[in-house]
Design a protein around this motif. Structure first.
Motif, PDB file in Angstrom:
ATOM      1  N   LEU A 190      50.007 -83.865 -22.044  1.00 17.01           N
ATOM      2  CA  LEU A 190      50.524 -85.218 -22.202  1.00 17.01           C
ATOM      3  C   LEU A 190      49.461 -86.230 -22.615  1.00 17.01           C
ATOM      4  CD1 LEU A 190      52.986 -85.269 -19.176  1.00 17.01           C
ATOM      5  CD2 LEU A 190      53.598 -85.367 -21.604  1.00 17.01           C
ATOM      6  N   GLU A 191      48.212 -85.826 -22.617  1.00 15.66           N
ATOM      7  CA  GLU A 191      47.138 -86.725 -23.081  1.00 15.66           C
ATOM      8  C   GLU A 191      47.327 -87.101 -24.551  1.00 15.66           C
ATOM      9  OE1 GLU A 191      44.446 -88.317 -21.933  1.00 15.66           O
ATOM     10  OE2 GLU A 191      44.817 -87.780 -19.846  1.00 15.66           O
ATOM     11  N   VAL A 220      54.674 -80.513 -24.097  1.00 18.00           N
ATOM     12  CA  VAL A 220      54.223 -79.807 -22.891  1.00 18.00           C
ATOM     13  C   VAL A 220      54.357 -78.303 -23.083  1.00 18.00           C
ATOM     14  CG1 VAL A 220      54.665 -79.417 -20.443  1.00 18.00           C
ATOM     15  CG2 VAL A 220      54.756 -81.743 -21.374  1.00 18.00           C
ATOM     16  N   ILE A 221      55.483 -77.854 -23.629  1.00 20.74           N
ATOM     17  CA  ILE A 221      55.673 -76.422 -23.847  1.00 20.74           C
ATOM     18  C   ILE A 221      54.590 -75.874 -24.781  1.00 20.74           C
ATOM     19  CG2 ILE A 221      57.181 -74.702 -24.901  1.00 20.74           C
ATOM     20  CD1 ILE A 221      58.224 -75.593 -22.217  1.00 20.74           C
ATOM     21  N   GLY A 242      47.346 -72.822 -23.246  1.00 19.37           N
ATOM     22  CA  GLY A 242      46.504 -72.760 -22.063  1.00 19.37           C
ATOM     23  C   GLY A 242      46.155 -74.108 -21.471  1.00 19.37           C
ATOM     24  N   LEU A 243      46.810 -75.166 -21.939  1.00 14.69           N
ATOM     25  CA  LEU A 243      46.552 -76.500 -21.408  1.00 14.69           C
ATOM     26  C   LEU A 243      47.401 -76.751 -20.169  1.00 14.69           C
ATOM     27  CD1 LEU A 243      46.573 -78.603 -24.705  1.00 14.69           C
ATOM     28  CD2 LEU A 243      44.602 -77.629 -23.522  1.00 14.69           C
ATOM     29  N   ARG A 248      57.407 -92.858 -20.996  1.00 17.17           N
ATOM     30  CA  ARG A 248      57.758 -91.443 -21.087  1.00 17.17           C
ATOM     31  C   ARG A 248      57.597 -90.855 -19.688  1.00 17.17           C
ATOM     32  NH1 ARG A 248      58.511 -89.557 -26.269  1.00 17.17           N
ATOM     33  NH2 ARG A 248      57.614 -90.858 -27.910  1.00 17.17           N
ATOM     34  N   ILE A 249      58.691 -90.342 -19.142  1.00 19.34           N
ATOM     35  CA  ILE A 249      58.647 -89.706 -17.825  1.00 19.34           C
ATOM     36  C   ILE A 249      58.837 -88.207 -18.008  1.00 19.34           C
ATOM     37  CG2 ILE A 249      59.359 -91.723 -16.495  1.00 19.34           C
ATOM     38  CD1 ILE A 249      62.229 -90.635 -16.531  1.00 19.34           C
ATOM     39  N   SER A 250      58.103 -87.428 -17.229  1.00 21.84           N
ATOM     40  CA  SER A 250      58.109 -85.976 -17.397  1.00 21.84           C
ATOM     41  C   SER A 250      57.950 -85.296 -16.049  1.00 21.84           C
ATOM     42  CB  SER A 250      56.954 -85.529 -18.312  1.00 21.84           C
ATOM     43  OG  SER A 250      56.949 -86.240 -19.526  1.00 21.84           O
TER      44      SER A 250
END
Length: 239
Positions: free
Chosen positions: A112-113, A98-99, A105-106, A127-129
């Protein structure tokens, strides 16, 4: 059925032997602070051989006894990291995903895709976020769960939730419903949970409600929405 009920955390996890790993995000009743909590539980010796370690503003899982590590791939990772006005918390190395995505720029969901549930059949741990975005003395937050669509891990189902922070309200997502073999995956929307004004009260409520045999570590952070300073608490069973 009251769909707007907000439950204390002890009602959601008390007496449950195994809810796995869990993320809570919400706002204190006075509206001045964001609250974030992350905890881990474990059944196997490998899973239980962990502690939380804070390095600067970031939180990491680390082995308690390095000599006993069997497979570090799914148990050692950055759980909390910051990027600009965002705070990311996850139950695995998708924190880094994610970072890196934000830096390109996502969006949270777009980042997470590229990921799916953990390759630990037959459980296929979700996976939880979560991500908090701070702006103008307030914040909004998103949560995500990536989980298997069938018992064979054939495909990944992706669910995301977006929230404007409201006073005294938090949302709680965890990897499992309860113990089992295989362990049943979390189902439904993130649960609505009370966020106490006091960080010590919240920390104690979470830790004391988690199953004493299977709880491993807990981290709680309260963030001042005016200057983004924070106070935090950390508990390691293996300390």
């Amino acid at each position: 059925m009251n769909v707007y009920k907000i439950s204390p955390i002890k009602e959601l996890i008390g007496g449950n032997p195994y809810v796995g790993r869990g993320i809570i995000i919400g706002k204190t009743p006075d509206g001045d602070k964001a609250a974030v909590a992350y905890f881990i539980m474990g059944r196997s010796a490998n899973s239980r051989n962990r502690i939380f370690n804070q390095i600067g503003n970031e939180l990491y899982t680390e082995p308690f006894d390095v000599s006993k590590v069997e497979d570090p791939s799914l148990i050692i990772y950055a759980a909390i990291r910051e990027y600009e006005n965002n705070l990311v918390v996850t139950n695995g190395n998708q924190t880094d995903t994610v970072i890196e995505g934000l830096a390109q720029g996502l969006s949270f969901e777009e980042s997470l895709e590229t990921r799916e549930f953990e390759p630990d059949g037959p459980n296929y741990t979700p996976r939880i976020s979560g991500i908090l975005k701070f702006n103008d003395d307030d914040f909004s937050y998103r949560m995500s769960i990536l989980k298997s669509m069938d018992p064979n891990g054939s495909a990944c189902a992706r669910y995301s939730y977006s929230y404007q922070a409201l006073k005294g309200l938090g949302h709680f997502i965890h990897t499992y419903i309860t113990d089992g073999n295989p362990i049943p995956t979390f189902m439904g929307e993130p649960e609505r949970v009370e966020i106490p004004a006091d960080i010590d009260q919240f920390t104690d409520e979470i830790w004391n409600s988690l199953d004493a045999e299977n709880r491993i570590s807990l981290y709680v952070r309260y963030i001042d929405l005016h200057d983004l300073s924070y106070e935090d608490r950390m508990i390691n069973k293996n300390a």
